[in-house]
Design a protein around this motif. Structure first.
Motif, mmCIF file in Angstrom:
data_model
loop_
_atom_site.group_PDB
_atom_site.id
_atom_site.type_symbol
_atom_site.label_atom_id
_atom_site.label_comp_id
_atom_site.label_asym_id
_atom_site.label_seq_id
_atom_site.Cartn_x
_atom_site.Cartn_y
_atom_site.Cartn_z
ATOM 1 N N VAL A 55 0.863 -1.178 0.000
ATOM 2 C CA VAL A 55 0.000 0.000 0.000
ATOM 3 C C VAL A 55 0.900 1.230 0.000
ATOM 4 C CG1 VAL A 55 -1.880 -1.160 1.210
ATOM 5 C CG2 VAL A 55 -0.184 0.092 2.520
ATOM 6 N N THR A 56 0.426 2.296 -0.588
ATOM 7 C CA THR A 56 1.225 3.518 -0.705
ATOM 8 C C THR A 56 0.411 4.697 -0.224
ATOM 9 O OG1 THR A 56 2.352 2.597 -2.639
ATOM 10 C CG2 THR A 56 2.549 4.976 -2.278
ATOM 11 N N LEU A 57 0.992 5.529 0.631
ATOM 12 C CA LEU A 57 0.323 6.739 1.095
ATOM 13 C C LEU A 57 0.179 7.710 -0.070
ATOM 14 C CD1 LEU A 57 -0.817 8.171 3.617
ATOM 15 C CD2 LEU A 57 1.455 9.199 3.925
ATOM 16 N N TYR A 58 -1.055 8.162 -0.317
ATOM 17 C CA TYR A 58 -1.290 9.081 -1.438
ATOM 18 C C TYR A 58 -0.887 10.488 -1.016
ATOM 19 C CZ TYR A 58 -3.439 11.135 -5.550
ATOM 20 O OH TYR A 58 -3.650 11.792 -6.735
ATOM 21 N N ARG A 59 -0.087 11.133 -1.831
ATOM 22 C CA ARG A 59 0.426 12.461 -1.495
ATOM 23 C C ARG A 59 0.005 13.488 -2.545
ATOM 24 N NH1 ARG A 59 4.059 12.235 2.635
ATOM 25 N NH2 ARG A 59 4.860 10.152 3.174
ATOM 26 N N ASN A 60 -0.167 14.727 -2.065
ATOM 27 C CA ASN A 60 -0.421 15.845 -2.965
ATOM 28 C C ASN A 60 0.843 16.188 -3.732
ATOM 29 O OD1 ASN A 60 -3.171 16.379 -2.066
ATOM 30 N ND2 ASN A 60 -2.244 17.096 -0.140
ATOM 31 N N LYS A 61 0.729 17.104 -4.659
ATOM 32 C CA LYS A 61 1.881 17.479 -5.486
ATOM 33 C C LYS A 61 3.025 18.050 -4.660
ATOM 34 C CE LYS A 61 -0.712 18.263 -9.767
ATOM 35 N NZ LYS A 61 -1.101 19.258 -10.818
ATOM 36 N N ASP A 62 2.696 18.661 -3.504
ATOM 37 C CA ASP A 62 3.746 19.226 -2.659
ATOM 38 C C ASP A 62 4.355 18.198 -1.711
ATOM 39 O OD1 ASP A 62 1.748 18.816 -0.835
ATOM 40 O OD2 ASP A 62 1.533 20.915 -0.240
ATOM 41 N N GLY A 63 3.933 16.927 -1.838
ATOM 42 C CA GLY A 63 4.485 15.871 -1.008
ATOM 43 C C GLY A 63 3.740 15.606 0.276
#
Length: 859
Positions: free
Chosen positions: A182-190
Motif C-alpha cells: 500500500v502507498t500513502l497518497y500524497r499531494n503534489k507538494d508531497g
C-alpha cells in the motif's frame, strides 16, 4: 515515548533489481504464477516468513544476497520477463474499451467495507471481502474504468487462537502499512492527502492510501492521524470491531468520507456501486454535493443519484442488516439533514420500510434500496429471498415483481487455482481459459485431459495439503504449550491417500458445522472403515461476539481429541486466504450444510470445484442453481421444516447416507490401473460446467452490461444541460405523487359469458384470447402519465392471485371527464383456474423501472 523524528527506511536495491519495487506494489502478482515464483527465488523461506508479502520481503533480504541476484543472469531474465508482462498488461486494451470505447477515466466507483486481495493485506474478514477482491481482479482483466473505495484497518480482522479447551480467542496484531503493498497518497507538494467528515460537531480527518490491483486503484481511508482525537483514530482500528456507535462512525467515514475522498482526488464517477449496505450513506453526500454545486433541491439531486446507484445485498436475514436506533441517528445526523434541505422525518423515512413508523430504526439496506435504481441479490435463490424480505419497501407489488434481481457470485479462479492444476489447464485448454474464463466452449476441452494426469495432479495437491495441515496443526499446538505426546500426534494426523472432506467458512450457527457430528458412532464407522478411510479438515472463525459460533468450534475440537477421530478429524486455526487455498486445492469433497435459505451465495465451493473437488452440499445459495447430479451431490431437495431439531436429524442422516452409499464407494472404486475413473469423470464434469459459470469475470461482465453501462448513461442524461432532466423528473414525480389519489379504475369488462365481477366466467379455452376492456378516470393526471396493465395468472386453493404476468393495455379512446378506455387480449396458454385484475402505475420516459416509485393502484 514519542520519537524526535519519524521517517521510512526503504529497501536499497541495485539498479538491475529496481523493477522488483514496481512488481511488489501492484497486487497483480498475486494471480501470476510466474511472478510468485520470482519472489520465491529471492528467498523461499523468507517468502513464507513474510506471509507472501513481497514488500516486506524486499526489506529483509541481506545486501549480499541482493548483490548476488544483480549478477545472476537467470534471475535477471526472469525479472525482465515478469516486468514486461506487467507493462504489457497495463497498456493493453481489454473488453470494456473494445466494447464501449473511451479511456480509463474512472466511470464506476465500487465501495465495500472490506477487500480480500491476498493474505499479506489483512483488511478482510471472509466471503464479502474476498468477493470484493475478486471483483477488482476481474474488473482489471476486463479493463473496466473502475475505482474502488474502502478503509485501511490498523488491526484488520482478528487472528484466531484456540485455548486448551478449544475456545476461540482473538488477537489483534497491528498492521505495518509501510511494509505492505500500500502507498500513502500524497499531494503534489508531497504532503499526504487528507479529507474530513464532521462527527459530533468536530472534524474527523482521514488520510488516503492506494493499492494497485492490476489496472484498478483501490483507495483506502485511514483515520489514524495525529490531528484526530484518540477516539476518532480508532475508527479504522478494527474491521467490524466495537459497538453500534463505532459501526455508525465507520460507515459514515466509508460512505460520506469515500465520496469526499474521490472529489479530493479529482475523480468523478458516473456510477456508484454499494457492495452491501455499509456504504449506504454515500447516497446522501452525493446529493449534498450536487445541491451545493448545481443549486438543486434534495428531490432533484436524488433523481440523478438514484439513477446512477447500484446496490448489492448479501444478507438473507433481517438481523444481518445494519440498522441504527433513532437516538443514534439524531446524535450523528442532526446537523446533517439541514444540509440536505429536508426535515428529520423525511430523513428517517429514507431508511425505514414503514416511513411513518417513528419507532423503526434507520436501516442501511433500506436506505440503499431506496436510493438505487439497480438492486440485486447474489444468487437466484437469494434474489427471491430478498424480494420477499424487502417487499414492504414497495407496498402493493406482487412479491415476484419487487425490483430486486440477482447476479450470482463467482470467484477469480487464477487466485485460488493450484499452480499444478493451472499448468494442466494450460496444456489441454490453451491460453484461452485465462483470457476468457467464462467461455463455456473453452472448458469443454477438460474432457481431453488424461485421467492419469488429472488424478496424479490432484493427489499431489492432497499430499501437499496434508503436509501443510500437519505443520499448521503442530504450530497451533506449540502456541498453547502442548506436550510431547500431543506434538507427536500432529505429525501423524491425516492420510495423504484417504478420501478428504473439507469444511471451512465462517462459524455461524446457521452454517451447522457440527451437522456431520450428529451421530458420532455412525461417523466413526465411516472414518475408520478398513480399506476405505475418510478424513475431515475443518477451519473457520466465529465473530468475536458470537458465543454459539465459538461453541461449534469447541465441539469439533473436543470431538477431534477422541480416539476414533484423533488422526482423521482436525481443526486448523486462524483461517485466512492462505489456509483456504491449501484446502480448496487439496480436498476431494467440499462440504456445506447451511440452513436453507440462509446462505446468500457462498463461494468456497466454487473455488474447490475449479480445483477438481466435488461439492456435497445443501441446495442453498449458489448450489441451488449449480447442482446437477453429474457434478456433485445435494443433501436433500431444498425441503423446509418447522422443527429445527427434526430438520437437523433428517439432513444429517441424508448426509451419512450419501457418504456411505455414493461418495465413499465412488472414490474407492478403482480400475486395473488403480484410478477411480467414475470419480474422475465426475471431477471433469464439475470443472467443465462450474468453472466457466461461477467465476467473477462472468459476474463482473454481467454487472457491467446490466448495471454499470446503463447507470453511467442515465447519469449523463440526467445531468446534461444544467441538470435539466433531473429537475423536470423531480417536478413530474412530485406532481404525480400529489395527484395519484385522484386516479380511479371506473370499470372492467371482458367477452367471457356470465356476469362481470369476481365470479366464474365461462367460455375460456386454451389457445383463445380473452378481450378485456378497462375505463380509467385519470383525475388530475394526463393519460401519458400512467401505465395501465392487466395482471393475470393461476389462482391458488383460496382463489387468490399471488404470482402472475403483467401485460400492457393499449389506449383505445378518450371519453368525457378525463376518462380513457384501454383494451388488451389476454392469452390463454394453460388450463385450470385463472384470474385477472387491472392496475395503474406511473409512466415516464426517464424512469427506468416503473415500480421504483412504490405507487400502484389495483382495481
Amino acid at each position: 515515548m514519542r520519537p524526535l523524528r519519524m521517517f521510512t527506511i526503504e529497501p536499497s536495491l541495485p539498479e538491475q533489481l529496481s523493477p522488483l519495487i514496481e512488481l511488489a506494489h501492484n497486487m497483480w502478482w498475486c494471480w501470476q504464477g510466474d511472478v510468485l515464483e520470482l519472489f520465491r527465488r529471492l528467498d523461499s523461506q523468507g517468502w513464507e516468513d513474510c506471509y507472501h508479502n513481497p514488500v516486506a520481503l524486499l526489506g529483509r533480504i541481506p545486501q549480499e544476497r541482493l548483490a548476488e541476484l544483480a549478477v545472476d543472469e537467470g534471475f535477471l531474465a526472469h525479472l525482465q520477463r515478469a516486468h514486461k508482462s506487467l507493462k504489457d498488461y497495463l497498456s493493453s486494451v481489454g473488453w470494456w474499451r473494445k466494447t464501449y470505447g473511451g479511456d480509463r477515466t474512472p466511470q464506476v466507483a465500487y465501495f465495500c467495507a472490506e477487500f480480500g486481495i491476498n493474505e499479506c493485506l489483512p483488511i478482510y474478514s471472509g466471503g464479502l471481502g474476498v468477493l470484493a477482491g475478486d471483483h477488482l481482479k476481474s474488473a482489471s482483466e476486463l479493463d473496466l474504468p473502475l475505482v474502488a473505495v474502502g478503509m485501511l484497518y490498523q488491526q484488520g480482522y482478528f487472528r484466531q487462537r484456540l485455548n486448551a479447551d478449544g475456545w476461540q480467542l482473538e488477537l489483534f496484531p497491528r498492521n505495518d502499512f509501510h511494509n505492505m503493498p500500500v502507498t500513502l497518497y500524497r499531494n503534489k507538494d508531497g504532503s499526504p492527502l487528507v479529507i474530513e467528515v464532521e462527527m459530533l460537531n468536530r472534524p474527523v480527518k482521514a488520510q488516503v492510501w492506494v493499492v494497485h490491483v492490476g489496472r484498478i486503484p483501490l483507495y483506502l481511508l485511514d483515520a489514524n492521524v495525529p490531528e484526530n482525537t484518540p477516539e476518532d483514530r480508532h475508527i479504522t482500528a478494527q474491521l467490524y470491531g466495537g459497538d453500534q456507535e463505532m459501526r455508525i462512525r465507520q460507515e459514515i467515514l466509508l460512505g460520506i468520507g469515500g465520496v469526499r475522498m474521490l472529489k479530493a482526488l479529482g475523480i468523478n464517477p458516473k456510477a456508484f456501486h454499494m457492495n452491501e449496505g455499509h456504504s449506504a450513506f454515500l447516497s446522501l453526500d452525493r446529493c449534498r454535493l450536487l445541491m451545493a454545486e448545481q443549486g438543486l433541491s434534495f428531490s432533484e439531486a436524488s433523481e440523478a443519484v438514484r439513477a446512477s446507484n447500484i446496490f448489492t445485498t448479501h444478507t438473507p436475514v433481517p438481523a444481518g442488516n445494519d440498522a441504527f436506533e433513532p437516538w443514534l441517528i439524531d446524535k450523528y445526523f442532526a446537523n446533517y439533514w439541514p444540509q440536505l434541505g429536508i426535515g428529520r422525518e423525511e430523513f428517517f423515512a429514507l431508511g425505514r420500510q414503514e416511513p411513518t413508523n417513528k419507532e423503526e430504526p434507520l436501516n442501511l439496506t433500506v436506505l440503499a434500496l431506496r436510493m438505487s435504481s439497480y438492486r440485486n441479490g447474489v444468487s437466484e435463490l437469494h434474489g427471491a429471498v430478498s424480494r420477499k424480505l424487502w417487499a414492504n419497501v414497495w407496498p402493493g407489488l406482487p412479491i415476484d415483481e419487487v425490483p430486486v434481481t440477482h447476479i450470482t457470485n463467482g470467484i477469480h479462479a487464477r487466485t485460488f487455482l493450484s499452480h499444478e492444476m493451472a499448468a494442466v489447464y494450460d496444456r489441454y485448454l490453451g491460453p484461452r481459459w485465462q483470457e476468457k474464463p467464462a467461455d463455456m466452449s473453452v472448458w469443454k476441452a477438460v474432457d481431453t485431459i488424461p485421467d492419469t494426469e488429472l488424478w496424479r495432479t490432484h493427489e499431489q495437491r492432497r499430499e501437499r495439503m496434508v503436509v501443510f495441515a500437519r505443520r499448521h496443526f503442530r504450530q497451533q499446538l506449540l502456541k498453547r504449550g502442548a506436550g510431547a505426546n500431543e506434538l507427536a500426534i500432529a505429525d501423524e494426523i491425516l492420510d495423504p491417500e484417504a478420501l478428504t472432506i473439507g469444511f471451512a467458512r465462517r462459524f455461524a450457527t446457521y452454517k451447522r458445522a457440527n451437522l456431520i457430528l450428529a451421530d458420532p458412532e455412525r461417523l466413526a464407522k465411516l472414518l475408520v472403515a478398513p480399506g476405505r478411510p475418510v478424513q475431515i479438515v475443518f477451519a473457520g472463525k466465529a465473530h468475536p461476539r458470537d458465543n454459539p459460533g465459538k461453541d461449534l468450534i469447541r465441539q469439533i475440537v473436543h470431538a477431534a481429541r477422541k480416539d476414533p477421530f484423533r488422526r482423521s478429524l482436525v481443526f486448523l486455526e486462524d483461517y485466512d486466504m492462505n489456509v483456504a487455498r491449501y484446502l480448496v486445492q487439496g480436498v476431494d469433497v467440499w462440504l456445506n450444510t447451511p440452513l436453507r435459505p440462509m446462505e446468500a451465495s457462498g463461494t468456497s465451493g466454487m473455488k474447490a470445484a475449479a480445483n477438481g473437488a466435488l461439492n456435497l452440499s445443501i441446495p442453498d445459495g449458489w448450489w441451488a442453481e449449480g447442482y446437477e447430479s453429474d457434478v456433485g451431490w445435494a443433501i436433500g431437495s431444498g425441503e423446509s421444516y418447522d422443527d429445527l431439531e427434526y430438520q437437523n436429524k433428517v439432513e444429517s442422516q441424508a448426509l451419512y447416507d450419501l457418504l456411505e452409499k455414493e461418495v465413499v464407494p465412488l472414490f474407492y472404486e478403482r480400475g486395473s490401473d488403480k484410478l477411480p475413473h467414475g470419480w474422475i469423470k465426475k471431477m471433469k464434469r464439475a470443472m467443465s460446467k462450474l468453472a466457466p459459470m461461477y467465476n467473477t469475470n462472468r459476474m463482473v461482465r454481467q454487472y457491467a452490461e446490466k448495471f454499470y453501462a446503463n447507470a453511467a448513461a442515465r447519469w449523463e442524461r440526467l445531468t446534461a444541460n444544467d441538470m435539466a432532466e433531473a429537475r423536470e423528473l423531480a417536478a413530474w414525480k412530485a406532481h404525480f405523487r400529489h395527484n395519484f389519489a385522484s386516479v380511479r379504475v371506473e370499470s372492467v369488462s371482458d367477452d367471457l359469458a356470465g356476469p362481470q365481477g369476481p365470479s366464474r366466467g365461462q367460455g375460456a379455452l386454451v389457445g383463445r384470447d380473452i378481450h378485456v376492456e378497462a375505463t380509467i378516470d385519470t383525475g388530475a393526471l394526463e393519460a401519458k402519465d400512467i401505465l395501465v396493465e392487466l395482471y393475470y395468472g393461476p389462482l391458488d386453493e383460496d382463489g387468490q392471485l399471488h404470482t402472475g404476468e403483467a401485460i400492457r393495455m393499449e389506449q383505445t379512446g378518450e371519453m368525457e371527464n378525463r376518462k380513457v378506455k384501454y383494451t388488451v387480449a389476454m392469452p390463454c396458454t394453460r388450463s385450470g383456474m385463472t384470474g385477472y385484475t387491472v392496475r395503474v402505475l406511473p409512466q415516464h420516459p426517464a424512469v427506468s423501472d416503473l415500480r421504483e416509485m412504490g405507487l400502484i393502484r389495483w382495481v
